[in-house]
Design a protein around this motif. Structure first.
Motif, PDB file in Angstrom:
ATOM      1  N   GLU A 163      -9.760  -6.081  -4.998  1.00  0.00           N
ATOM      2  CA  GLU A 163      -9.979  -5.389  -3.727  1.00  0.00           C
ATOM      3  C   GLU A 163     -11.445  -5.480  -3.303  1.00  0.00           C
ATOM      4  N   ASP A 187      -6.442  -1.643 -12.021  1.00  0.00           N
ATOM      5  CA  ASP A 187      -5.844  -1.261 -10.741  1.00  0.00           C
ATOM      6  C   ASP A 187      -6.564  -1.979  -9.596  1.00  0.00           C
ATOM      7  N   GLU A 188      -5.927  -2.998  -9.056  1.00  0.00           N
ATOM      8  CA  GLU A 188      -6.407  -3.797  -7.922  1.00  0.00           C
ATOM      9  C   GLU A 188      -7.868  -4.254  -8.055  1.00  0.00           C
ATOM     10  N   GLN A 224     -17.155  -4.962 -10.556  1.00  0.00           N
ATOM     11  CA  GLN A 224     -15.822  -5.116 -11.147  1.00  0.00           C
ATOM     12  C   GLN A 224     -15.930  -5.692 -12.552  1.00  0.00           C
ATOM     13  N   LYS A 256       1.749   2.680  -6.921  1.00  0.00           N
ATOM     14  CA  LYS A 256       1.211   1.907  -8.046  1.00  0.00           C
ATOM     15  C   LYS A 256       0.138   2.689  -8.799  1.00  0.00           C
ATOM     16  N   THR A 257      -0.826   3.229  -8.049  1.00  0.00           N
ATOM     17  CA  THR A 257      -1.914   3.977  -8.699  1.00  0.00           C
ATOM     18  C   THR A 257      -1.376   5.245  -9.356  1.00  0.00           C
ATOM     19  N   ASN A 267       0.846  -1.203   0.000  1.00  0.00           N
ATOM     20  CA  ASN A 267       0.000   0.000   0.000  1.00  0.00           C
ATOM     21  C   ASN A 267       0.878   1.248   0.000  1.00  0.00           C
ATOM     22  N   GLN A 275      -8.944   1.843  -9.784  1.00  0.00           N
ATOM     23  CA  GLN A 275      -9.082   1.289  -8.432  1.00  0.00           C
ATOM     24  C   GLN A 275     -10.409   1.783  -7.855  1.00  0.00           C
ATOM     25  N   GLY A 276     -11.186   0.888  -7.248  1.00  0.00           N
ATOM     26  CA  GLY A 276     -12.482   1.278  -6.715  1.00  0.00           C
ATOM     27  C   GLY A 276     -13.599   1.267  -7.762  1.00  0.00           C
ATOM     28  N   ARG A 277     -13.241   0.928  -9.004  1.00  0.00           N
ATOM     29  CA  ARG A 277     -14.187   0.621 -10.092  1.00  0.00           C
ATOM     30  C   ARG A 277     -14.879   1.823 -10.717  1.00  0.00           C
ATOM     31  N   GLU A 282      -1.675  -5.275  -8.591  1.00  0.00           N
ATOM     32  CA  GLU A 282      -2.243  -6.260  -7.667  1.00  0.00           C
ATOM     33  C   GLU A 282      -1.324  -6.482  -6.470  1.00  0.00           C
TER      34      GLU A 282
END
Ligand code: ATP
Ligand code: MG
Length: 230
Positions: A160, A156-157, A138, A40-41, A36, A83-85, A189
């Motif tokens: 999650e 992105d992940e 997702q 990455k993001t 974390n 990330q977070g969709r 990931e």
């Protein structure tokens, strides 16, 4: 296919990406992993043109893209699953899918192969995005990315906050896209069991630097598990 060379990025005075270089070879699923907060993001946002890089080059299919606006990067064949969709909860599933088709070569109707990959999206096409479970959202986010007919997808992940059975299903779909449709995937990931299942290549980031890379099959041999949190 995607080449990142000596990229530096800052948020204010904080040096976030430090001389980052890596490649995503065509027709591979390459995983960018790391704990974390390592950047990455930020790297992915730099790839998509959402944040600008201070120094370094990003090229796609041999063409420099660092200066292009995001929509031109999408038009050149890169799709993005954030990330977070970021599903629109008050739009229907079908409307959410069409959001992904915002470029000029986009289809007028939802291509059947997207519904074949994710049958749940067809069953729920007129439901609101917000009514879907995390895993279904997702799948919707991946379907939306496919609407721009990309050559490469960056996720992105995606695992999650998602149930294990849907994680497995998503993993199978990603591998299928690479092996059967020649898609290139960059997957961000941290979930090591998932990475082992899907990675052709891996790259590890730690505190904004690339600290290891190799072939997916050697992840355990290379002893990099301590560099990711799970
Ligand atoms: N908009 C921003 N402004 C300032 N600092 C930021 C911003 N976004 C991220 N950061 C910082 O940059 C660093 C890298 O963040 P980033 O989101 O890229 O990490 P990450 O590897 O994606 O983490 P995670 O695994 O939690 O998603 C962190 O220290 C974060 O606090
Ligand atoms: Mg992140």
């Amino acid at each position: 296919m995607l080449k990142v060379e000596h990229v530096h990025q800052y948020y204010g005075g904080s040096h976030i990406l430090r001389d980052v270089s890596f490649e995503v070879p065509e027709g591979t699923l390459t995983v960018l992993m790391g704990r974390n907060g390592v950047g990455k993001t930020t790297m992915v946002k730099a790839l998509m043109g959402i944040v600008s890089v201070r120094q370094g080059n990003i090229s796609f299919n041999g063409k420099l893209i660092n200066k292009l606006p995001s929509y031109e990067r999408v038009a050149s064949g890169i799709a993005y699953v954030p990330q977070g969709r970021e599903i629109f909860p008050r739009l229907t599933v079908e409307e959410n899918l069409f959001i992904g088709a915002a470029s000029h070569q986009a289809p007028k109707k939802i291509p059947e192969y997207i519904y074949d990959l994710f049958p749940i999206l067809k069953d729920m096409s007129s439901r609101n995005g917000g009514d879907l479970s995390g895993g279904q959202q997702q799948q919707l986010a991946i379907g939306r990315a496919l609407m721009s007919q990309p050559k490469m997808i960056i996720l992105d992940e995606p695992t999650e906050g998602i149930q294990p059975n849907i994680i497995q299903q998503i993993g199978k779909t990603l591998v299928q896209l690479v092996k059967e449709q020649g898609m290139t995937i960059l997957l961000i990931e941290q979930y090591l069991d998932f990475i082992r299942e899907v990675a052709d290549k891996y790259v590890v980031m730690s505190r904004g630097e690339i600290v290891a890379s190799g072939d997916g099959e050697n992840i355990d041999r290379d002893g990099i598990a301590h560099l990711v949190s799970v």
